[in-house]
Design a protein around this motif. Structure first.
Motif, short mmCIF file in Angstrom:
data_model
loop_
_atom_site.label_atom_id
_atom_site.label_comp_id
_atom_site.label_asym_id
_atom_site.label_seq_id
_atom_site.Cartn_x
_atom_site.Cartn_y
_atom_site.Cartn_z
N TYR A 31 0.84 -1.20 0.00
CA TYR A 31 0.00 0.00 0.00
C TYR A 31 0.87 1.25 0.00
CZ TYR A 31 -3.29 3.54 1.62
OH TYR A 31 -4.04 4.68 1.74
N ARG A 32 1.84 1.30 0.91
CA ARG A 32 2.72 2.48 1.02
C ARG A 32 3.54 2.67 -0.26
NH1 ARG A 32 3.53 0.21 5.98
NH2 ARG A 32 5.58 -0.52 5.39
N ALA A 33 4.09 1.59 -0.78
CA ALA A 33 4.94 1.69 -1.97
C ALA A 33 4.15 2.19 -3.17
CB ALA A 33 5.57 0.33 -2.28
N LEU A 34 2.97 1.66 -3.37
CA LEU A 34 2.16 2.09 -4.52
C LEU A 34 1.70 3.53 -4.35
CD1 LEU A 34 0.17 -1.22 -5.03
CD2 LEU A 34 1.89 -0.24 -6.60
N LYS A 35 1.31 3.89 -3.14
CA LYS A 35 0.90 5.27 -2.85
C LYS A 35 2.07 6.23 -3.12
CE LYS A 35 -2.75 7.05 -0.65
NZ LYS A 35 -4.02 7.19 -1.36
N ASP A 36 3.26 5.85 -2.65
CA ASP A 36 4.45 6.68 -2.84
C ASP A 36 4.81 6.85 -4.32
OD1 ASP A 36 4.64 6.94 -0.10
OD2 ASP A 36 6.32 5.55 0.13
N HIS A 37 4.40 5.91 -5.16
CA HIS A 37 4.67 5.99 -6.59
C HIS A 37 3.50 6.60 -7.37
CE1 HIS A 37 8.11 3.41 -5.68
NE2 HIS A 37 8.58 3.80 -6.86
N GLY A 38 2.58 7.22 -6.65
CA GLY A 38 1.52 8.00 -7.29
C GLY A 38 0.28 7.24 -7.72
N PHE A 39 0.16 5.99 -7.31
CA PHE A 39 -1.03 5.23 -7.67
C PHE A 39 -2.18 5.56 -6.72
CE2 PHE A 39 2.35 2.67 -9.50
CZ PHE A 39 1.83 2.41 -10.77
N THR A 40 -3.40 5.49 -7.23
CA THR A 40 -4.58 5.60 -6.39
C THR A 40 -4.85 4.20 -5.86
OG1 THR A 40 -5.45 7.38 -7.76
CG2 THR A 40 -7.02 6.23 -6.33
N VAL A 41 -4.69 4.03 -4.55
CA VAL A 41 -4.72 2.70 -3.95
C VAL A 41 -5.56 2.71 -2.68
CG1 VAL A 41 -2.53 3.11 -2.75
CG2 VAL A 41 -3.24 0.78 -3.19
N SER A 42 -6.20 1.60 -2.40
CA SER A 42 -6.94 1.45 -1.15
C SER A 42 -6.70 0.04 -0.61
CB SER A 42 -8.43 1.70 -1.35
OG SER A 42 -8.99 0.72 -2.20
N MET A 43 -7.02 -0.13 0.67
CA MET A 43 -6.89 -1.43 1.29
C MET A 43 -8.24 -1.78 1.91
SD MET A 43 -3.92 -3.04 3.80
CE MET A 43 -3.27 -1.44 4.09
N THR A 44 -8.73 -2.98 1.61
CA THR A 44 -10.01 -3.42 2.13
C THR A 44 -9.88 -4.82 2.72
OG1 THR A 44 -10.62 -4.25 -0.05
CG2 THR A 44 -11.42 -2.08 0.51
N ASP A 45 -10.83 -5.16 3.57
CA ASP A 45 -10.87 -6.49 4.15
C ASP A 45 -11.69 -7.42 3.27
OD1 ASP A 45 -9.37 -5.85 6.44
OD2 ASP A 45 -11.15 -5.18 7.52
N VAL A 46 -11.17 -8.62 3.09
CA VAL A 46 -11.86 -9.68 2.35
C VAL A 46 -11.75 -10.96 3.17
CG1 VAL A 46 -11.56 -8.65 0.06
CG2 VAL A 46 -9.80 -10.18 0.96
N ILE A 47 -12.44 -11.99 2.72
CA ILE A 47 -12.42 -13.29 3.37
C ILE A 47 -11.80 -14.30 2.41
CG2 ILE A 47 -13.83 -15.13 4.37
CD1 ILE A 47 -16.00 -13.04 4.87
N ALA A 48 -10.91 -15.15 2.92
CA ALA A 48 -10.32 -16.23 2.14
C ALA A 48 -10.91 -17.55 2.62
CB ALA A 48 -8.81 -16.23 2.29
N VAL A 49 -11.62 -18.23 1.75
CA VAL A 49 -12.29 -19.47 2.10
C VAL A 49 -11.62 -20.63 1.36
CG1 VAL A 49 -14.48 -20.73 2.01
CG2 VAL A 49 -14.47 -18.28 2.50
N GLU A 50 -11.25 -21.64 2.12
CA GLU A 50 -10.67 -22.84 1.54
C GLU A 50 -11.80 -23.84 1.29
OE1 GLU A 50 -7.58 -26.45 2.70
OE2 GLU A 50 -7.56 -24.59 3.88
N MET A 51 -11.75 -24.48 0.14
CA MET A 51 -12.79 -25.47 -0.19
C MET A 51 -12.18 -26.57 -1.04
SD MET A 51 -14.85 -23.04 -2.82
CE MET A 51 -14.88 -21.75 -1.59
N PRO A 52 -12.84 -27.71 -1.10
CA PRO A 52 -12.32 -28.79 -1.93
C PRO A 52 -12.28 -28.38 -3.41
CG PRO A 52 -14.12 -29.56 -0.53
CD PRO A 52 -14.06 -28.07 -0.40
N ASP A 53 -11.21 -28.73 -4.08
CA ASP A 53 -11.10 -28.47 -5.52
C ASP A 53 -11.75 -29.63 -6.26
OD1 ASP A 53 -10.45 -27.54 -8.01
OD2 ASP A 53 -8.34 -28.12 -7.89
N GLN A 54 -13.07 -29.59 -6.25
CA GLN A 54 -13.86 -30.65 -6.89
C GLN A 54 -15.20 -30.07 -7.32
OE1 GLN A 54 -14.05 -33.30 -3.54
NE2 GLN A 54 -16.03 -32.52 -2.88
N PRO A 55 -15.89 -30.73 -8.21
CA PRO A 55 -17.20 -30.24 -8.62
C PRO A 55 -18.12 -30.08 -7.40
CG PRO A 55 -16.48 -31.95 -10.12
CD PRO A 55 -15.50 -31.93 -8.98
N GLY A 56 -18.74 -28.92 -7.29
CA GLY A 56 -19.66 -28.65 -6.19
C GLY A 56 -19.01 -28.01 -4.98
N GLY A 57 -17.68 -27.90 -4.95
CA GLY A 57 -17.00 -27.30 -3.80
C GLY A 57 -17.45 -25.87 -3.56
#
Length: 143
Positions: free
Chosen positions: A56-82
């Motif tokens: 975030y700091r590096a991109l901001k310092d290089h002039g990019f419009t940047v934000s940080m948000t919270d997301v959820i990481a969900v683990e699931m089986p790598d199979q049909p229907g997971g």
């Protein structure tokens, strides 16, 4: 169990994505997952990286419009229907998904899906109550 996501607003012109990846590489920041949503004029690059605050700091310092948000990481089986199983829980509890993206290959026999939801705390509580594996930021950053 929240994961920090970096979002970068990019003009849709040659070299902008290359510039973001160059900054991250120079700062020794590793991209774990990414997604790009674009229009003819601009795009939003969403990133999960191993060092979100530093990115975030590096991109901001290089002039990019940047934000940080919270997301959820969900683990699931790598199979049909997971994914359908997780989506059914979200539907049952009226959890509105703003967007999602996935990556595979880093979780043994599984897939990892990143969710942005309206009420992240409620979603976390429900997913955990239903026995769905939600990964911490630290775990995701280290994949």
């Amino acid at each position: 169990m929240k994961v920090k996501q970096i979002s970068v607003f990019l003009e849709n012109k040659s070299g902008r994505l290359a510039a973001v990846t160059r900054v991250l590489g120079e700062e020794d920041i590793n991209i774990r997952a990414l997604s790009i949503a674009d229009t003819s004029d601009f795009g939003i690059l969403r990133l999960i990286v191993n060092q979100p605050e530093k990115a975030y700091r590096a991109l901001k310092d290089h002039g990019f419009t940047v934000s940080m948000t919270d997301v959820i990481a969900v683990e699931m089986p790598d199979q049909p229907g997971g994914l359908a199983e997780v989506m059914a829980v979200m539907e049952e509890h009226n959890l509105n998904i703003e967007y999602l993206y996935a990556f595979i290959g880093k979780v043994p026999n599984g897939a990892l899906v990143i969710f942005r939801v309206e009420n992240i705390d409620e979603a976390l509580k429900i997913l955990e109550e239903k026995g769905i594996t939600v990964l911490s930021g630290e775990k995701v950053y280290s994949l």
